[in-house]
Design an enzyme around this catalytic site. Structure first.
Site, PDB file in Angstrom:
ATOM      1  N   SER A 140      33.879   6.013 -17.426  1.00 13.21           N
ATOM      2  CA  SER A 140      33.096   7.197 -17.759  1.00 13.21           C
ATOM      3  C   SER A 140      32.374   7.715 -16.516  1.00 13.21           C
ATOM      4  CB  SER A 140      32.126   6.861 -18.893  1.00 13.21           C
ATOM      5  OG  SER A 140      31.552   8.018 -19.438  1.00 13.21           O
ATOM      6  N   ASP A 310      38.712  12.200 -26.931  1.00  8.90           N
ATOM      7  CA  ASP A 310      37.780  12.133 -25.817  1.00  8.90           C
ATOM      8  C   ASP A 310      37.776  13.474 -25.095  1.00  8.90           C
ATOM      9  OD1 ASP A 310      36.132  11.429 -23.730  1.00  8.90           O
ATOM     10  OD2 ASP A 310      37.513  10.003 -22.815  1.00  8.90           O
ATOM     11  N   HIS A 340      36.526   7.520 -26.499  1.00 13.90           N
ATOM     12  CA  HIS A 340      35.752   7.254 -25.292  1.00 13.90           C
ATOM     13  C   HIS A 340      34.885   6.000 -25.449  1.00 13.90           C
ATOM     14  CE1 HIS A 340      33.939   8.605 -21.490  1.00 13.90           C
ATOM     15  NE2 HIS A 340      32.810   8.097 -21.963  1.00 13.90           N
TER      16      HIS A 340
END
Length: 368
Positions: A140, A310, A340
């Site tokens: 991320s 995501d 995610h």
């Protein structure tokens, strides 16, 4: 929007995240893996070492930068994943404790992670690590920092280059929040879906850049009105061209961007988005924040994970496409039914996270 039940939005977000994460681990008696704290040039790290490989010569290393939108998170959340890499492969593993916003703003997190990686590469032998077999990784926001750090390392003379970079559902640009994956997520889940959406991301970005939740910035970025059309049409932003995203990733809800300048208020000089762009363009185009805008030539072997559910899926796809055009070896693993942040979830909650971890282990075993 900044406070929920009297608490900062980001604090609430972290509480939700931690409720799903496995409990942090220490080094239990009889375990092959020891976990403790150390420092790389003054930067705190959490290190994982496998006793079984202590006397077996120099080993590869896996340096990890955690996610959390630049404002929350900690290496301990990833103990399960990082212990697995250390235990199964014998890697030396270290996760960096970088400073978080709002206490420390951009580019402090990048600077500290780069400093730690530079020091480690120069001193790898002290950890029984082969300096030519070091992997830089992150997920991320940590994937963004990792990608930017790798670009900086590859442009730093007189140090070993990373052997590979592993980017797990990374955010790699903040210039286009209407890629097909952003559009699809909004269509599926509305304005405030799940664990990450355009408003959450814009809020985290504001805190990271300015140390506060700037409503004008958050509203413009989440509405994707922060970049003028003439900039979107520029040569530099062709790396974000939706035509680079394969057809199978564009569903029936996808709408191509309208940047031809016809009847678009963003083209008027007094549009507030133009003023915001003038204030923020140097930040948003900086490779330390948007590695998709950086130097992609001669980067190391790259492994990118993307998920079907995501908003950041297309950041990973675009990075892979542009890296391949630059001649970089790329492995792209897409998990269509995953979302995610999934790699830290235990298999009892999300079984597909096990497949993702196994695929990563296979890559590290074969390519490093």
């Amino acid at each position: 929007m900044g406070y929920v039940n009297g608490r900062c939005f980001t604090s609430n977000y972290y509480t939700v995240l931690m409720s799903f994460a496995p409990n942090p681990r220490e080094s239990p008696a009889g375990s092959d893996v020891t976990i403790n704290a150390t420092e790389f040039d003054g930067v705190k790290v959490r290190q994982y070492r496998n006793r079984r490989f202590k006397d077996q010569g120099l080993r590869p290393a896996f340096i990890f930068i955690h996610g959390g939108g630049y404002v929350v998170g900690s290496p301990v959340i990833y103990d399960g994943l990082l212990t697995k890499i250390c235990r199964e492969l014998g890697y030396y593993v270290a996760a960096i404790h970088y400073p978080l916003a709002p206490e420390e703003k951009f580019p402090k997190a990048f600077d500290e992670c780069l400093k730690a990686c530079l020091w480690f590469l120069r001193n790898a032998s002290e950890f029984s690590v082969d300096q030519d077999r070091v992997v830089i990784s992150g997920d991320s926001a940590g994937g963004q920092i990792a990608a930017s750090v790798v670009q900086a390392l590859c442009n730093t003379p007189s140090i070993p280059r990373p052997k590979a970079q592993v980017l797990m559902y990374p955010c790699l640009q903040f210039l286009d929040l209407r890629t097909p994956s952003y559009q699809r997520t909004r269509w599926l889940h509305g304005e405030r879906p799940g664990i990450l959406n355009h408003i959450t991301l814009s809020t985290f970005l504001s805190v990271y850049l300015f140390g506060e939740e700037d409503s004008r910035f958050i509203e413009a970025v989440s509405a994707n009105t922060h970049v003028p059309d003439e900039v979107r049409r520029s040569e530099r932003l062709k790396r974000l061209d939706h035509d680079l995203i394969p057809r199978e990733f564009k569903g029936p809800t996808y709408r191509p961007p309208n940047i031809n300048g016809n009847n678009n208020k963003m083209n008027t000089e007094d549009h507030p988005g133009n003023a915001l762009w003038s204030e923020c363009k140097d930040l948003l185009l900086d490779y330390r924040l948007s590695p998709l805008m950086g130097d992609l030539e001669e980067l190391p072997n790259t492994y990118v994970i993307t998920c079907g559910v995501d908003i950041l899926r297309d950041d990973g796809i675009l990075y892979c496409q542009n890296l391949e055009k630059a001649g970089v070896k790329v492995t792209h693993k897409h998990y269509i039914e995953s979302f995610h942040g999934i790699i830290i979830f235990p298999r009892t909650i999300i079984p597909s996270s096990t497949v993702m971890r196994k695929d990563l282990i296979t890559f590290l075993r074969q390519e490093v």
